[in-house]
Design a protein around this motif. Sequence first.
Motif, PDB file in Angstrom:
ATOM      1  N   TYR A 160      16.816   5.625   0.678  1.00  0.00           N
ATOM      2  CA  TYR A 160      16.282   4.369   0.157  1.00  0.00           C
ATOM      3  C   TYR A 160      16.779   3.196   0.986  1.00  0.00           C
ATOM      4  O   TYR A 160      16.019   2.267   1.295  1.00  0.00           O
ATOM      5  CB  TYR A 160      16.707   4.207  -1.301  1.00  0.00           C
ATOM      6  N   ALA A 161      18.066   3.239   1.388  1.00  0.00           N
ATOM      7  CA  ALA A 161      18.640   2.156   2.191  1.00  0.00           C
ATOM      8  C   ALA A 161      17.929   2.043   3.536  1.00  0.00           C
ATOM      9  O   ALA A 161      17.638   0.938   4.015  1.00  0.00           O
ATOM     10  CB  ALA A 161      20.130   2.384   2.400  1.00  0.00           C
ATOM     11  N   LEU A 162      17.628   3.187   4.168  1.00  0.00           N
ATOM     12  CA  LEU A 162      16.929   3.168   5.452  1.00  0.00           C
ATOM     13  C   LEU A 162      15.529   2.589   5.301  1.00  0.00           C
ATOM     14  O   LEU A 162      15.062   1.822   6.158  1.00  0.00           O
ATOM     15  CB  LEU A 162      16.845   4.588   6.031  1.00  0.00           C
ATOM     16  N   THR A 163      14.873   2.930   4.213  1.00  0.00           N
ATOM     17  CA  THR A 163      13.546   2.380   3.959  1.00  0.00           C
ATOM     18  C   THR A 163      13.601   0.868   3.835  1.00  0.00           C
ATOM     19  O   THR A 163      12.756   0.140   4.382  1.00  0.00           O
ATOM     20  CB  THR A 163      12.953   2.985   2.678  1.00  0.00           C
ATOM     21  N   LEU A 164      14.616   0.358   3.131  1.00  0.00           N
ATOM     22  CA  LEU A 164      14.769  -1.086   2.973  1.00  0.00           C
ATOM     23  C   LEU A 164      15.014  -1.763   4.312  1.00  0.00           C
ATOM     24  O   LEU A 164      14.459  -2.832   4.588  1.00  0.00           O
ATOM     25  CB  LEU A 164      15.923  -1.393   2.010  1.00  0.00           C
ATOM     26  N   VAL A 165      15.836  -1.154   5.160  1.00  0.00           N
ATOM     27  CA  VAL A 165      16.120  -1.733   6.475  1.00  0.00           C
ATOM     28  C   VAL A 165      14.846  -1.785   7.320  1.00  0.00           C
ATOM     29  O   VAL A 165      14.561  -2.793   7.979  1.00  0.00           O
ATOM     30  CB  VAL A 165      17.215  -0.921   7.189  1.00  0.00           C
TER      31      VAL A 165
ATOM     32  N   GLY B 184      11.840  -3.393  -5.118  1.00  0.00           N
ATOM     33  CA  GLY B 184      12.914  -3.681  -4.171  1.00  0.00           C
ATOM     34  C   GLY B 184      12.462  -3.533  -2.735  1.00  0.00           C
ATOM     35  O   GLY B 184      12.945  -4.239  -1.842  1.00  0.00           O
ATOM     36  N   VAL B 185      11.521  -2.628  -2.489  1.00  0.00           N
ATOM     37  CA  VAL B 185      10.965  -2.470  -1.150  1.00  0.00           C
ATOM     38  C   VAL B 185      10.194  -3.728  -0.753  1.00  0.00           C
ATOM     39  O   VAL B 185      10.314  -4.230   0.370  1.00  0.00           O
ATOM     40  CB  VAL B 185      10.052  -1.227  -1.088  1.00  0.00           C
TER      41      VAL B 185
ATOM     42  N   SER C  70       0.812  -1.214   0.000  1.00  0.00           N
ATOM     43  CA  SER C  70       0.000   0.000   0.000  1.00  0.00           C
ATOM     44  C   SER C  70       0.845   1.264   0.000  1.00  0.00           C
ATOM     45  O   SER C  70       0.386   2.327  -0.457  1.00  0.00           O
ATOM     46  CB  SER C  70      -0.922  -0.002   1.225  1.00  0.00           C
ATOM     47  N   LEU C  71       2.060   1.183   0.511  1.00  0.00           N
ATOM     48  CA  LEU C  71       2.953   2.351   0.535  1.00  0.00           C
ATOM     49  C   LEU C  71       3.616   2.611  -0.810  1.00  0.00           C
ATOM     50  O   LEU C  71       4.144   3.712  -1.030  1.00  0.00           O
ATOM     51  CB  LEU C  71       4.038   2.149   1.607  1.00  0.00           C
ATOM     52  N   ILE C  72       3.593   1.622  -1.717  1.00  0.00           N
ATOM     53  CA  ILE C  72       4.301   1.767  -2.991  1.00  0.00           C
ATOM     54  C   ILE C  72       3.871   3.008  -3.764  1.00  0.00           C
ATOM     55  O   ILE C  72       4.725   3.795  -4.214  1.00  0.00           O
ATOM     56  CB  ILE C  72       4.130   0.491  -3.853  1.00  0.00           C
ATOM     57  N   PRO C  73       2.554   3.271  -3.980  1.00  0.00           N
ATOM     58  CA  PRO C  73       2.187   4.486  -4.742  1.00  0.00           C
ATOM     59  C   PRO C  73       2.688   5.775  -4.101  1.00  0.00           C
ATOM     60  O   PRO C  73       3.044   6.721  -4.805  1.00  0.00           O
ATOM     61  CB  PRO C  73       0.651   4.428  -4.755  1.00  0.00           C
ATOM     62  N   PHE C  74       2.730   5.818  -2.773  1.00  0.00           N
ATOM     63  CA  PHE C  74       3.196   7.022  -2.098  1.00  0.00           C
ATOM     64  C   PHE C  74       4.717   7.163  -2.206  1.00  0.00           C
ATOM     65  O   PHE C  74       5.234   8.281  -2.319  1.00  0.00           O
ATOM     66  CB  PHE C  74       2.755   6.987  -0.632  1.00  0.00           C
ATOM     67  N   LEU C  75       5.431   6.043  -2.183  1.00  0.00           N
ATOM     68  CA  LEU C  75       6.880   6.091  -2.390  1.00  0.00           C
ATOM     69  C   LEU C  75       7.201   6.526  -3.811  1.00  0.00           C
ATOM     70  O   LEU C  75       8.146   7.300  -4.039  1.00  0.00           O
ATOM     71  CB  LEU C  75       7.487   4.710  -2.104  1.00  0.00           C
TER      72      LEU C  75
ATOM     73  N   LEU D  96      10.727  -6.665  -1.969  1.00  0.00           N
ATOM     74  CA  LEU D  96      11.746  -7.701  -1.807  1.00  0.00           C
ATOM     75  C   LEU D  96      12.381  -7.636  -0.422  1.00  0.00           C
ATOM     76  O   LEU D  96      12.588  -8.664   0.229  1.00  0.00           O
ATOM     77  CB  LEU D  96      12.819  -7.559  -2.878  1.00  0.00           C
ATOM     78  N   ALA D  97      12.689  -6.430   0.042  1.00  0.00           N
ATOM     79  CA  ALA D  97      13.324  -6.282   1.353  1.00  0.00           C
ATOM     80  C   ALA D  97      12.434  -6.818   2.458  1.00  0.00           C
ATOM     81  O   ALA D  97      12.915  -7.446   3.412  1.00  0.00           O
ATOM     82  CB  ALA D  97      13.654  -4.809   1.608  1.00  0.00           C
ATOM     83  N   ALA D  98      11.124  -6.588   2.342  1.00  0.00           N
ATOM     84  CA  ALA D  98      10.204  -7.094   3.352  1.00  0.00           C
ATOM     85  C   ALA D  98      10.105  -8.610   3.305  1.00  0.00           C
ATOM     86  O   ALA D  98       9.904  -9.260   4.331  1.00  0.00           O
ATOM     87  CB  ALA D  98       8.818  -6.476   3.150  1.00  0.00           C
ATOM     88  N   SER D  99      10.250  -9.174   2.108  1.00  0.00           N
ATOM     89  CA  SER D  99      10.055 -10.609   1.932  1.00  0.00           C
ATOM     90  C   SER D  99      11.318 -11.419   2.177  1.00  0.00           C
ATOM     91  O   SER D  99      11.244 -12.559   2.657  1.00  0.00           O
ATOM     92  CB  SER D  99       9.549 -10.902   0.521  1.00  0.00           C
ATOM     93  N   LEU D 100      12.489 -10.854   1.837  1.00  0.00           N
ATOM     94  CA  LEU D 100      13.711 -11.641   1.843  1.00  0.00           C
ATOM     95  C   LEU D 100      14.073 -12.130   3.234  1.00  0.00           C
ATOM     96  O   LEU D 100      14.266 -13.335   3.462  1.00  0.00           O
ATOM     97  CB  LEU D 100      14.863 -10.824   1.248  1.00  0.00           C
ATOM     98  N   LEU D 101      14.172 -11.207   4.193  1.00  0.00           N
ATOM     99  CA  LEU D 101      14.534 -11.607   5.553  1.00  0.00           C
ATOM    100  C   LEU D 101      13.460 -12.504   6.152  1.00  0.00           C
ATOM    101  O   LEU D 101      13.760 -13.480   6.846  1.00  0.00           O
ATOM    102  CB  LEU D 101      14.730 -10.369   6.432  1.00  0.00           C
ATOM    103  N   SER D 102      12.205 -12.194   5.831  1.00  0.00           N
ATOM    104  CA  SER D 102      11.111 -13.022   6.327  1.00  0.00           C
ATOM    105  C   SER D 102      11.217 -14.443   5.784  1.00  0.00           C
ATOM    106  O   SER D 102      11.013 -15.412   6.505  1.00  0.00           O
ATOM    107  CB  SER D 102       9.772 -12.401   5.916  1.00  0.00           C
TER     108      SER D 102
END
Length: 399
Positions: free
Chosen positions: A93-98, A44-45, A26-31, A47-53
Motif C-alpha cells: 500500500y505504501a508503494l502504491t501511495l508513493v 487515501g490513494v 479509475s484504478l480505485i475499483p480494481f484496487l 489523497l496521495a495523488a492530490s497532496l503533493l500536487s
Amino acid sequence: MRRRASIILLSVGHACVDVYQGCVASLIPFLVAERAYGYAAASGVVLAASLLSSVAQPLFGALTDRRPVPWLLPASTLLAGLGIALCGSGDSYALTLVCVAVSGAGVAAYHPESARVARLAGGGGHTAMSWFSLGGNVGFAVAPLLVAAVVGTGGLRWTPLLMLPALVGAALTLSVLRAPGQRQRLLDPAPAAGPDDRASFLRLSLAVVCRSVVFTGLSSFLSLYAAQRLGGGVAAGTAALFVLYLGGAAGSVLGGRLAGRRNRVTVCRWSYLLAAVAVAGVVFVPGPALYLCVALASAGLYVPFSLQVTLGQDYLPSRVGTAGGVTLGLTVSVGGLVSPLIGRVADATSLRTALAPLILMPVLSWLFFRTLPEPPGPGRRADPPAAGGQRAVPKSWVQ
C-alpha cells in the motif's frame, strides 16, 4: 507553426497528462477488488495523488513567473506517466501511495507552465484556452476506458502499459516547442498589463476549490456508487465515470463559446446553479436516469473550467504562472484532500450519505461568483465595483 496547429498539439499533450489524473480514480475499483481496500484506504490513494500536487503547484507557478521553463512540459508528462505505470508493480500500500504521489508531482509541474504556453500560443483568446482545456477533459474521459482495457484484461500487474500516453504527449509537446520561431517566443516573458486584483483572485480561487471538492468527490466514488445503485458491477461504474469525464469535455468547449456571447462571470454563475441541481440528481434520482444527471453535473462543473483559468490570469496579470497553477492545478488538486473524509463517512454510514454534502459545493461557488467583477475584454467595459469595493482590473491578456 500555425496557431491552430500549436493549440491542437498542446491540447492532445494536455490529454496525455490529465489521463493520469483520471487513472487514479479509475484504478480505485480494481484496487478494491484485487487488494480488498476499504473506502478510507481507497480514498487515501486519491489523497496521495492530490497532496503533493497541491503543495507543489504554487511553487512551480512561482518558478514560471520568474523564468519561463517550457522544457517542463515534456519532462512532467513523462513523470506523471511513470508514477501511474509503476503503481501496480507491487502489493505494498505504501508503494502504491508513493507512485501515485510521483504522478501527482508530474501533474503539478505541468499545469502552471502549460497554461502560460497555451495562452501565448493561442493569442490569449477564450476559445483557444477552451480547446486546450478540452484536451485535459478528454484525457479524463479516456482514463476509465484505458484502465478498463489494460487493467481489466491483465490486472494491476499490467499498469506499465499505461506509460504509452506519456510518451506520445512528450513527443507532441516537443514538436511544438521546437517549431521554427516558437522557441524564442515562448522563452520571452510577457509583460504585465495592469495591476493585480488579489481580492477577486482569492474569491475566484475559493469558488474553484468548492468546484474541485464536488468533482473530485464524484470522480473518486461515482464508479462504486453507480455499481451499487444500478447493479451492473464494474461495467456500470466505468460507464458512469466515462459519462462524467465526457460531459466535462463538452462543457469546456461550450464554455468558450458562451463566453463570446456573455461575460465569463455570468456564464460561470448559471453553470454552477445547473451543477447544484444535477449533483442532487446524481445522489437521489434512482435508476438509469443517474447517467443523465451525471452528464448534466459534469457539464455544469466544466463550463466554467477554462473561463476560470483566463479570469485568474486577468486578475493577476503580473503572475500568470501562479494564476494558472492555482486555477488549473492547485484548486483542482485540493478536492482530493477531502476524499478521505468522504471515505470515512461512507464506511461509517453509506456512500449516499457521504456524497449528499457535495450538493452544497456548487452553491458556494455560485455565491463567490456573485461577488466577482468581469475583467474588460474587447469592446467590453469593466463591471462596476463588486462587493467590498473591489474594482474590475484593467484590460489584461484577453484578446
